[in-house]
Design a protein around this motif. Structure first.
Motif, PDB file in Angstrom:
ATOM      1  N   UNK A  76       0.821  -1.201   0.000  1.00 11.67           N
ATOM      2  CA  UNK A  76       0.000   0.000   0.000  1.00 11.67           C
ATOM      3  C   UNK A  76       0.854   1.250   0.000  1.00 11.67           C
ATOM      4  N   UNK A  77       0.382   2.322  -0.580  1.00  8.54           N
ATOM      5  CA  UNK A  77       1.130   3.579  -0.570  1.00  8.54           C
ATOM      6  C   UNK A  77       1.288   4.098   0.851  1.00  8.54           C
ATOM      7  N   UNK A  78       2.430   4.735   1.113  1.00 12.32           N
ATOM      8  CA  UNK A  78       2.690   5.218   2.461  1.00 12.32           C
ATOM      9  C   UNK A  78       2.268   6.669   2.664  1.00 12.32           C
ATOM     10  N   UNK A  79       1.679   7.280   1.641  1.00 12.61           N
ATOM     11  CA  UNK A  79       1.248   8.661   1.780  1.00 12.61           C
ATOM     12  C   UNK A  79      -0.239   8.715   2.125  1.00 12.61           C
ATOM     13  N   UNK A  80      -0.581   9.624   3.017  1.00 13.05           N
ATOM     14  CA  UNK A  80      -1.965   9.793   3.432  1.00 13.05           C
ATOM     15  C   UNK A  80      -2.662  10.794   2.517  1.00 13.05           C
ATOM     16  N   UNK A  90      -8.804   6.214  -5.989  1.00 17.09           N
ATOM     17  CA  UNK A  90      -8.279   7.071  -4.924  1.00 17.09           C
ATOM     18  C   UNK A  90      -7.536   6.252  -3.875  1.00 17.09           C
ATOM     19  N   UNK A  91      -8.060   5.072  -3.533  1.00 15.87           N
ATOM     20  CA  UNK A  91      -7.393   4.218  -2.554  1.00 15.87           C
ATOM     21  C   UNK A  91      -6.069   3.689  -3.097  1.00 15.87           C
ATOM     22  N   UNK A  92      -5.990   3.447  -4.412  1.00 16.50           N
ATOM     23  CA  UNK A  92      -4.716   3.014  -5.005  1.00 16.50           C
ATOM     24  C   UNK A  92      -3.651   4.095  -4.861  1.00 16.50           C
ATOM     25  N   UNK A 103      -4.021   4.811  -0.378  1.00 14.72           N
ATOM     26  CA  UNK A 103      -4.090   3.711   0.565  1.00 14.72           C
ATOM     27  C   UNK A 103      -5.434   3.586   1.256  1.00 14.72           C
ATOM     28  N   UNK A 104      -5.513   2.628   2.175  1.00 13.01           N
ATOM     29  CA  UNK A 104      -6.777   2.310   2.841  1.00 13.01           C
ATOM     30  C   UNK A 104      -7.278   3.459   3.697  1.00 13.01           C
TER      31      UNK A 104
END
Length: 427
Positions: free
Chosen positions: A149-153, A200-202, A205-206
């Motif tokens: 998962x991407x680490x950016x919020x 957007x989640x891709x 992230x979650x």
């Protein structure tokens, strides 16, 4: 929902059974007078007896037994249930008849899901985030592609604005679109919404779903008033619901999200009046553009009244500081407008889903007088709780000499919303 269904669609699906004047167990004068008195007495009583902030936020509460915690944390089970329900809904919409009387899909969307999120969130707390099938699809896609998962919020400035836009789109589909119960309309909305959410989640992230998914944000706000909540460490607790409400995070778009909920339910009641029905039928713009403009206008007026009243408190950032007090107000409107829909159409949707043939529309569980009493009580109780939440926040933010007088604009706000809501019930 609008009581003007296209030809061939099930009319009862598009009516919420909002009480009319002759249904009220008391005269409109006494309904208005009682609501006004309840708000005024609450305001004065709080000013005299509640001189300091008493709400402590969601960290407070009594931990629930370990067995309950383990059951609630069984994510594999809840995720599977949510995904199976979502895929079953899509199968009915794709393969079932384009007739809401025989296809459970439309009633499942509007009654079982949309209206059903209200009791689910109040009784079970923040459960929808674990049932959310979009979260599960995101995790499955990440596992299949073997991508971390991407680490950016998500950017903080987005806040709940995506959720506000998503709720506005759904309420437009429900209240203003030409065919809200058609398979095509529902599949188009669900397909587009799913693609946008997963995209957007891709990227973010979650963590995206808590604020970007309109329905998870909607359920999460309602869950603030549940007696069950989670502490910061994830522990389930039994709490004072007003503590959960007080802990609502101040983020951009919070007030807008709640004004969309308030405005859309207000338009829902307004759209059933004889005057607006005639306007829709005779407007030179056509029914859908006129309904769209009406929906946007009511949401806009709701937001403008809130902005004016909070600005008059002279509290810095008052729009965000007091937005949480609109959650119980929105809840009161939702109960008043969706009770009949949920209690009649949700069981019918379940019956159709398990193979039962179409039958007569179930009778509402309450007589008109009792239903009207429930609606009035829901609206008034929601506003009284809003006054309590706003008062506690005000005595925390304002100096003692202005703690009561500075709340007068908020009292005006609550009275305006209350009288408007009751006016729609008796129109």
């Amino acid at each position: 929902m609008t009581p003007l269904p296209p030809a061939g669609e099930l009319a009862p699906l598009l009516a919420h059974g909002v009480g009319t004047q002759h249904d009220l167990p008391v005269s409109p004068f006494y309904a208005f007078a009682g609501a006004f008195a309840a708000l005024l007495v609450s305001f004065l009583g709080l000013g005299l007896l509640w001189s300091r902030s008493r709400l402590t936020g969601e960290a407070a509460g009594r931990p629930l037994p370990a067995a309950v915690q383990r059951c609630a944390d069984a994510r594999a089970t809840t995720r599977t249930l949510g995904l199976v329900a979502y895929l079953t809904l899509l199968a009915h919409l794709l393969l079932g008849p384009d007739d809401p009387a025989r296809n459970p899909g439309p009633a499942a969307v509007y009654a079982l899901f949309w209206a059903g999120l209200v009791p689910l969130s109040l009784l079970c707390g923040p459960l929808w985030s674990r049932l959310n099938p979009l979260r599960t699809l995101h995790l499955l896609g990440r596992a299949l592609l073997r991508r971390p998962g991407p680490d950016r919020a998500p950017p903080a400035r987005l806040g709940l604005w995506p959720a506000a836009l998503g709720l506005a789109a759904f309420t437009w589909l429900e209240l203003a679109s030409p065919a809200p119960a058609s398979r095509t309309a529902l599949l188009t909305f669900l397909g587009a919404y799913t693609v946008l959410q997963l995209a957007a989640a891709a990227r973010w992230g979650e963590a995206w779903f808590a604020r970007g998914d309109a329905f998870e944000a909607y359920a999460g706000l309602l869950a603030r008033l549940s007696p069950f909540g989670r502490r910061a460490d994830g522990r389930l607790v039994l709490r004072n619901p007003l503590d959960g409400l007080d802990a609502t995070e101040r983020v951009p778009g919070l007030a807008a999200t709640l004004c969309v909920l308030l405005g859309s339910t207000a338009y829902d009641g307004f759209s059933g009046t004889a005057g607006w029905t005639g306007t829709l039928q005779t407007s030179p713009l056509g029914r859908t553009p006129t309904a769209t403009l009406g929906l946007l206008a009511v949401i806009g007026v709701t937001g403008a009244v809130y902005a004016l009243c909070t600005a008059a408190t002279r509290v810095r950032g008052a729009g965000a500081a007091f937005a949480h007090s609109l959650v119980p107000v929105a809840l009161g409107y939702l109960v008043a407008h969706y009770f009949t829909l949920f209690t009649t159409e949700a069981p019918r949707a379940l019956a159709l889903a398990v193979g039962a043939g179409p039958g007569p529309v179930p009778e509402p569980p309450l007589e008109p007088g009792a239903l009207a009493a429930l609606q009035v009580c829901a609206v008034v109780t929601g506003h009284v709780l809003g006054v309590v939440a706003a008062h506690d926040r005000a005595v925390r933010l304002q100096p003692p000499e202005r703690a009561v007088s500075g709340q007068i604009p908020l009292l005006v706000l609550m009275i305006t919303y209350t009288l408007g809501g009751l006016g729609l019930l008796v129109a």
